[in-house]
Design a protein around this motif. Structure first.
Motif, short mmCIF file in Angstrom:
data_model
loop_
_atom_site.label_atom_id
_atom_site.label_comp_id
_atom_site.label_asym_id
_atom_site.label_seq_id
_atom_site.Cartn_x
_atom_site.Cartn_y
_atom_site.Cartn_z
N GLY A 17 51.49 27.39 44.68
CA GLY A 17 50.52 27.25 43.61
C GLY A 17 50.90 26.14 42.65
O GLY A 17 52.04 25.68 42.61
N PRO A 18 49.97 25.69 41.84
CA PRO A 18 50.24 24.59 40.93
C PRO A 18 51.15 25.02 39.79
O PRO A 18 51.00 26.09 39.23
CB PRO A 18 48.85 24.20 40.42
N SER A 20 52.83 23.33 36.24
CA SER A 20 52.85 22.17 35.36
C SER A 20 54.28 21.71 35.12
O SER A 20 55.23 22.48 35.24
CB SER A 20 52.20 22.51 34.01
N GLY A 124 46.66 17.47 48.22
CA GLY A 124 46.36 18.51 47.25
C GLY A 124 44.99 18.38 46.62
O GLY A 124 44.52 17.26 46.37
N THR A 126 44.37 20.90 44.04
CA THR A 126 44.48 21.78 42.88
C THR A 126 45.61 21.39 41.93
O THR A 126 46.09 22.22 41.17
CB THR A 126 44.72 23.23 43.35
N ARG A 127 46.04 20.15 41.97
CA ARG A 127 47.15 19.75 41.10
C ARG A 127 46.72 19.67 39.64
O ARG A 127 47.51 19.90 38.75
CB ARG A 127 47.71 18.40 41.57
N ARG A 128 45.49 19.30 39.41
CA ARG A 128 44.99 19.20 38.03
C ARG A 128 43.48 19.34 38.05
O ARG A 128 42.85 19.36 39.12
CB ARG A 128 45.40 17.85 37.42
N SER A 132 42.34 23.68 39.52
CA SER A 132 43.68 24.26 39.36
C SER A 132 43.66 25.53 38.51
O SER A 132 44.70 26.16 38.33
CB SER A 132 44.61 23.23 38.70
N ARG A 133 42.49 25.91 38.02
CA ARG A 133 42.40 27.07 37.12
C ARG A 133 42.29 28.37 37.89
O ARG A 133 41.78 28.40 39.01
CB ARG A 133 41.19 26.90 36.19
N ARG A 137 40.91 28.31 41.99
CA ARG A 137 41.86 27.58 42.84
C ARG A 137 42.05 28.20 44.22
O ARG A 137 42.57 27.54 45.12
CB ARG A 137 43.22 27.53 42.14
N LEU A 141 42.85 25.95 47.52
CA LEU A 141 44.20 26.09 48.05
C LEU A 141 44.17 26.44 49.53
O LEU A 141 45.01 25.97 50.31
CB LEU A 141 44.96 27.17 47.27
#
Length: 399
Positions: A17-18, A20, A124, A126-128, A132-133, A137, A141
């Motif tokens: 998963g992403p 930060s 990717g 879902t990096r930002r 990505s929320r 996601r 993913l």
């Protein structure tokens, strides 16, 4: 984990998963323990002994080799003081894929016993941004895991052969049609077939119509039966059994990293082959959520759209169920993360128990050689983030 035979669990392996950069920098040493750390420690096997007597000379301190060279052996061991990064992995043909952040590594063992590893960037979605929320996601993913998993499976099949000089990257068209075939097969097995079987139960008088809950209960039972039957059937194939062993090796090595212990093939052997974030568990959550989603959403759908022709009506419901896979997979992904965060609490144990039981089918106890491959893949995926107390055997990096 050939690659076309196991698209529903090996391609959905433990997804990190992403994360930060700020959250990553805030981690400290205790964060190396996963949410289910107590369960993982409880699953450590103390009855496994090193019967070969040879591991002591094979396990070495990790020093990153230069491209195309072999790693020097050393008996030193260092204690890591770095924080534990979040990783995920997947079994491939005679090897392991390990992912950390925006990169992944594929390590395979060839027939001559040599380990070759290749590093690649992670595709990717879902990096930002909004994808990505949470609750958005899950499906992206799933798509990105399938894309990277298919690439890794194809590449691992090439790396295990005699020729290693070709890249073998599938074209965008080939990748699109492979993904389309994978999703089509999944829809046929887990949407169309259970629906048809449920119609048979209705014809026998054992189920109501699509508006009733009993129809969707039968539909769900057939989904589970097909899924478990599929896994049980392919487990008789020798090549797939080896993939299941690599699946177990991947789990064990990740558990060793997350426990904070020194990471080596020998230390990983003591850990459980079951993991809370496994893609097998994700599929189980998807099937479970789908039952409830279909029971709740199909009757209102039929109230709005109900053509007189039965074939058209059922075709519309099947298409609606397929579209429901987007929110269903997103919700299932959040549930699997919740199960991991709940740790050793009773709700967490209850949520994880069915997935652990299913992993008894999709994993096998690995041997020392397979664990060595998993440690190499993890080391190269982590790169400079690898802890100092990670030890591996010699291997060759392909660039």
């Amino acid at each position: 984990m050939g690659s076309g035979g196991l698209p529903f669990f090996s391609l959905l392996e433990a997804e990190p998963g992403p994360v930060s950069e700020a959250a990553r920098s805030d981690r400290n040493e205790k964060d190396c323990l996963p949410e289910s750390a107590h369960d993982m420690r409880a699953g450590i096997r103390s009855d496994i002994q090193d019967e070969s007597g040879a591991w002591g000379g094979m396990v070495v301190e990790m020093a990153r080799p230069s491209p195309g060279s072999r790693q020097d052996r050393s008996g030193e061991k260092n204690v890591s003081t770095r924080s534990c990064p979040t990783v995920g992995g997947q079994a491939v043909m005679e090897g392991i894929l390990m992912r950390s952040g925006g990169r992944y590594a594929i390590a395979v063992r060839r027939k001559n016993g040599e380990i070759f590893v290749e590093r690649r960037g992670w595709f990717g979605l879902t990096r930002r941004g909004p994808l990505s929320r949470p609750f958005l996601r899950g499906f992206p993913l799933l798509v990105e895991t399938l894309v990277n998993g298919i690439r890794a499976l194809n590449r691992s099949a090439e790396l295990t052969g005699e020729e290693s000089g070709t890249e073998g990257r599938p074209t965008r068209g080939q990748l699109f049609f492979t993904l389309l075939a994978a999703f089509s097969l999944a829809a046929l097995m887990f949407v169309v077939a259970p629906h048809l079987f449920s119609l048979g139960m209705q014809a026998l008088g054992l189920s109501g119509g699509m508006e009733g809950f009993s129809f969707h209960m039968w539909d769900g039972l057939f989904k589970f039966a097909i899924f478990i039957g599929y896994i049980a059937a392919i487990s008789f194939v020798p090549e797939i059994r080896r993939v299941f062993q690599y699946h177990g090796a991947e789990h064990k090595v990740i558990a060793a990293l997350e426990s904070g212990d020194p990471v080596s093939a020998r230390s990983a052997m003591r850990h459980s082959r079951l993991h809370a974030r496994c893609g097998t568990t994700f599929m189980l959550f998807v099937l479970s959520v789908a039952i409830l989603a279909h029971a709740a959403a199909v009757p209102p759908f039929l109230a709005v759209w109900r053509p007189e022709h039965a074939v058209l009506r059922h075709a519309g419901v099947l298409l609606f169920k397929i579209l429901l896979m987007i929110p269903v997979s997103s919700l299932a992904y959040e549930l699997i993360r919740l199960a991991a965060r709940l740790g050793a609490s009773w709700p967490g144990r209850i949520l994880r128990a069915p997935g652990f039981l299913l992993q008894l089918l999709t994993t096998r106890e690995p041997d020392a050689d397979q664990l060595e491959v998993a440690v190499v893949a993890l080391r190269e995926a982590l790169g400079d983030d690898a802890p100092e107390n990670m030890h591996t055997v010699s291997y060759t990096i392909l660039e």
